[in-house]
Design a protein around this motif. Structure first.
Motif, PDB file in Angstrom:
ATOM      1  N   UNK A 272     -31.628 -17.464   2.949  1.00 19.38           N
ATOM      2  CA  UNK A 272     -32.519 -16.125   3.413  1.00 19.38           C
ATOM      3  C   UNK A 272     -33.019 -15.315   2.255  1.00 19.38           C
ATOM      4  N   UNK A 273     -32.416 -15.268   1.233  1.00 19.67           N
ATOM      5  CA  UNK A 273     -32.916 -14.714   0.069  1.00 19.67           C
ATOM      6  C   UNK A 273     -32.552 -15.182  -1.294  1.00 19.67           C
ATOM      7  N   UNK A 274     -33.460 -15.122  -2.171  1.00 21.90           N
ATOM      8  CA  UNK A 274     -33.234 -15.775  -3.449  1.00 21.90           C
ATOM      9  C   UNK A 274     -33.963 -14.843  -4.682  1.00 21.90           C
ATOM     10  N   UNK A 275     -33.306 -14.360  -5.480  1.00 21.81           N
ATOM     11  CA  UNK A 275     -33.762 -13.740  -6.542  1.00 21.81           C
ATOM     12  C   UNK A 275     -33.781 -14.752  -7.653  1.00 21.81           C
ATOM     13  N   UNK A 276     -35.072 -15.112  -8.245  1.00 19.74           N
ATOM     14  CA  UNK A 276     -35.256 -15.791  -9.546  1.00 19.74           C
ATOM     15  C   UNK A 276     -35.304 -14.876 -10.838  1.00 19.74           C
ATOM     16  N   UNK A 289     -36.339 -24.724  -4.049  1.00 21.28           N
ATOM     17  CA  UNK A 289     -36.092 -23.603  -3.345  1.00 21.28           C
ATOM     18  C   UNK A 289     -37.571 -22.854  -2.602  1.00 21.28           C
ATOM     19  N   UNK A 290     -38.685 -23.472  -2.657  1.00 22.73           N
ATOM     20  CA  UNK A 290     -39.660 -22.844  -2.031  1.00 22.73           C
ATOM     21  C   UNK A 290     -39.536 -22.633  -0.593  1.00 22.73           C
ATOM     22  N   UNK A 291     -38.710 -23.272   0.213  1.00 30.67           N
ATOM     23  CA  UNK A 291     -38.562 -22.932   1.593  1.00 30.67           C
ATOM     24  C   UNK A 291     -37.683 -21.731   1.956  1.00 30.67           C
ATOM     25  N   UNK A 292     -37.465 -21.230   0.909  1.00 26.46           N
ATOM     26  CA  UNK A 292     -36.350 -19.609   1.196  1.00 26.46           C
ATOM     27  C   UNK A 292     -37.191 -18.913   2.016  1.00 26.46           C
ATOM     28  N   UNK A 293     -36.572 -18.177   2.919  1.00 23.07           N
ATOM     29  CA  UNK A 293     -37.171 -17.352   3.524  1.00 23.07           C
ATOM     30  C   UNK A 293     -37.970 -15.934   3.151  1.00 23.07           C
ATOM     31  N   UNK A 294     -37.018 -15.395   1.938  1.00 20.29           N
ATOM     32  CA  UNK A 294     -37.493 -14.228   1.063  1.00 20.29           C
ATOM     33  C   UNK A 294     -37.268 -14.862  -0.440  1.00 20.29           C
ATOM     34  N   UNK A 295     -38.664 -14.724  -0.944  1.00 23.10           N
ATOM     35  CA  UNK A 295     -38.328 -15.195  -2.704  1.00 23.10           C
ATOM     36  C   UNK A 295     -38.654 -13.789  -3.378  1.00 23.10           C
ATOM     37  N   UNK A 296     -37.843 -13.414  -4.221  1.00 23.59           N
ATOM     38  CA  UNK A 296     -38.214 -12.326  -5.190  1.00 23.59           C
ATOM     39  C   UNK A 296     -37.862 -12.929  -6.460  1.00 23.59           C
ATOM     40  N   UNK A 297     -38.669 -12.578  -7.578  1.00 23.42           N
ATOM     41  CA  UNK A 297     -38.700 -12.900  -8.883  1.00 23.42           C
ATOM     42  C   UNK A 297     -38.551 -11.730 -10.146  1.00 23.42           C
ATOM     43  N   UNK A 298     -38.091 -11.888 -11.143  1.00 22.68           N
ATOM     44  CA  UNK A 298     -38.046 -11.000 -12.262  1.00 22.68           C
ATOM     45  C   UNK A 298     -38.591 -12.195 -13.331  1.00 22.68           C
ATOM     46  N   UNK A 309     -44.887 -18.621  -5.376  1.00 21.63           N
ATOM     47  CA  UNK A 309     -44.377 -18.829  -4.092  1.00 21.63           C
ATOM     48  C   UNK A 309     -43.490 -17.550  -3.861  1.00 21.63           C
ATOM     49  N   UNK A 310     -43.582 -16.515  -4.886  1.00 24.42           N
ATOM     50  CA  UNK A 310     -42.481 -15.196  -4.636  1.00 24.42           C
ATOM     51  C   UNK A 310     -43.359 -14.452  -3.637  1.00 24.42           C
ATOM     52  N   UNK A 311     -42.558 -13.713  -2.866  1.00 20.80           N
ATOM     53  CA  UNK A 311     -42.861 -12.689  -2.052  1.00 20.80           C
ATOM     54  C   UNK A 311     -42.978 -11.363  -2.668  1.00 20.80           C
ATOM     55  N   UNK A 312     -41.957 -10.991  -3.495  1.00 20.40           N
ATOM     56  CA  UNK A 312     -41.823  -9.885  -4.163  1.00 20.40           C
ATOM     57  C   UNK A 312     -41.534 -10.209  -5.475  1.00 20.40           C
ATOM     58  N   UNK A 313     -41.672  -9.121  -6.546  1.00 22.15           N
ATOM     59  CA  UNK A 313     -41.209  -9.507  -7.918  1.00 22.15           C
ATOM     60  C   UNK A 313     -41.542  -8.206  -8.853  1.00 22.15           C
ATOM     61  N   UNK A 314     -41.141  -8.422 -10.079  1.00 17.95           N
ATOM     62  CA  UNK A 314     -41.333  -7.341 -11.008  1.00 17.95           C
ATOM     63  C   UNK A 314     -41.513  -8.048 -12.275  1.00 17.95           C
ATOM     64  N   UNK A 315     -42.818  -7.931 -12.821  1.00 16.78           N
ATOM     65  CA  UNK A 315     -42.909  -8.185 -14.308  1.00 16.78           C
ATOM     66  C   UNK A 315     -42.296  -7.294 -15.440  1.00 16.78           C
ATOM     67  N   UNK A 316     -40.968  -8.007 -15.729  1.00 23.87           N
ATOM     68  CA  UNK A 316     -40.283  -7.208 -16.554  1.00 23.87           C
ATOM     69  C   UNK A 316     -39.134  -7.663 -17.335  1.00 23.87           C
TER      70      UNK A 316
END
Length: 335
Positions: A272-276, A289-298, A309-316
């Protein structure tokens, strides 16, 4: 025999001790889509091998099979490569399927190439997508060259067109209670393979919960600088109620076991959620992992493929952001 003599979509219904592999249901669902794009004439058949396996037909019908071929013999009760390959070759030559789908499981990867060689046809390994193009050609997509490119493969003349498909790439349909179809029970003559004996089987023991079964994952990539930093990711995963995973470099470093690896050469996940975190996003990793429901990346690199493929993220810089996130979660939980 020409390719026009072949028709229908077959799915190898992998089973062990009467339990059908979930990937079978995913392939049946995709077969429904392929059938529609082919004009609706190709019958969807699940092929199951074993001893007394006809009882599995109702389950296969409920997940989209229109026909079930159950090949029963005591020498098929436990998977054995050569007897299974012999039976599938004979069934394929008798019924002439046009497309034959296998799970890209240890069993499917072992069995499909043997059947391919026996039938002298073609096989695409570890596909991550299947489609029918505008000319009605069956196209299989698979990552190649270390996951750096995607190859689109067609088997133009030989039949059946065979492919092994990664688990969790497609979603099964909701089972239809009471669905019926045609059941064919075959009683093939097949000898046991006396070259080896299965002494026993046991379930693999995982550290924590298998990542394929997790609804929340925190995944670290090549940019993770140390095992101490990885320990912070593990702490974050635990606070979120999930499991720690990674891309291949951290496994190659010996920091995590292979069962924690996401990607084509690891495990395909659909949480349902993956944080990369510090994951660049190679094609091989994205396929897992691209079929995860919600993808967040840092990631501190703005051009990293993971953003595609990320829905949310932070360039940090993760080493500054993750400790702050952990501290805030602990504060809110009163820890």
């Amino acid at each position: 025999m020409t390719k026009e003599d072949y028709s229908g979509i077959w799915v190898f219904a992998e089973q062990e001790a009467g339990v059908i592999s979930p990937t079978t249901f995913e392939l049946l669902a995709k077969s429904i889509d392929l059938k529609a794009k082919l004009g609706g004439k190709d019958e969807i058949t699940a092929v199951v091998l074993g001893d007394n396996v006809a009882a599995l037909a109702d389950t296969l019908f409920s997940y989209g099979a229109e026909k079930v071929i159950a090949a029963e013999n005591a020498n098929l009760a436990v998977y054995s490569a050569r007897p299974y390959a012999k039976v599938l070759k004979e069934l394929s030559e008798k019924y002439l399927p046009s497309i034959f789908l296998f799970p890209a499981s240890p069993q499917g990867r072992d069995l499909a190439p043997r059947v391919m060689c026996d039938l002298r046809t073609g096989l695409t390994a570890d596909a991550i997508d299947l489609d029918i193009d505008e000319d009605g050609v069956f196209v299989q997509t698979t990552p190649n060259f270390g996951g750096n490119i995607l190859s689109h493969i067609c088997i133009m003349e030989k039949r059946p067109q065979m492919v092994t498909v990664h688990p969790k790439v497609f979603s099964p349909i909701a089972p239809i209670a009471g669905a019926k179809g045609e059941l064919i029970v075959e009683k093939p003559e097949v000898e046991a393979d006396d070259c080896y004996t299965v002494i026993g089987t046991e379930k693999r023991v995982f550290e924590g919960k298998p990542i394929a079964d997790c609804s929340v994952l925190v995944s670290g990539g090549r940019g993770i600088k140390s095992e101490e930093d990885l320990a912070q990711l593990r702490e974050l995963a635990e606070l979120l109620g999930g499991e720690l995973a990674s891309s291949r470099p951290l496994v190659d470093n010996g920091w995590l076991p292979h069962e924690k690896q996401i990607g084509q050469s690891g495990t395909t996940v659909k949480p349902d959620f993956i944080l990369n975190i510090a994951v660049s996003g190679s094609v091989q990793y994205l396929a897992g992992m691209q079929n995860a429901k919600c993808i967040m990346s840092i990631n501190n690199f703005r051009e990293a493929p993971i953003w595609d493929v990320s829905h949310y993220g932070a360039v940090a810089d993760y080493s500054k952001l993750i400790p702050a996130v952990i501290a805030e979660i602990r504060r809110r939980k009163g820890l």
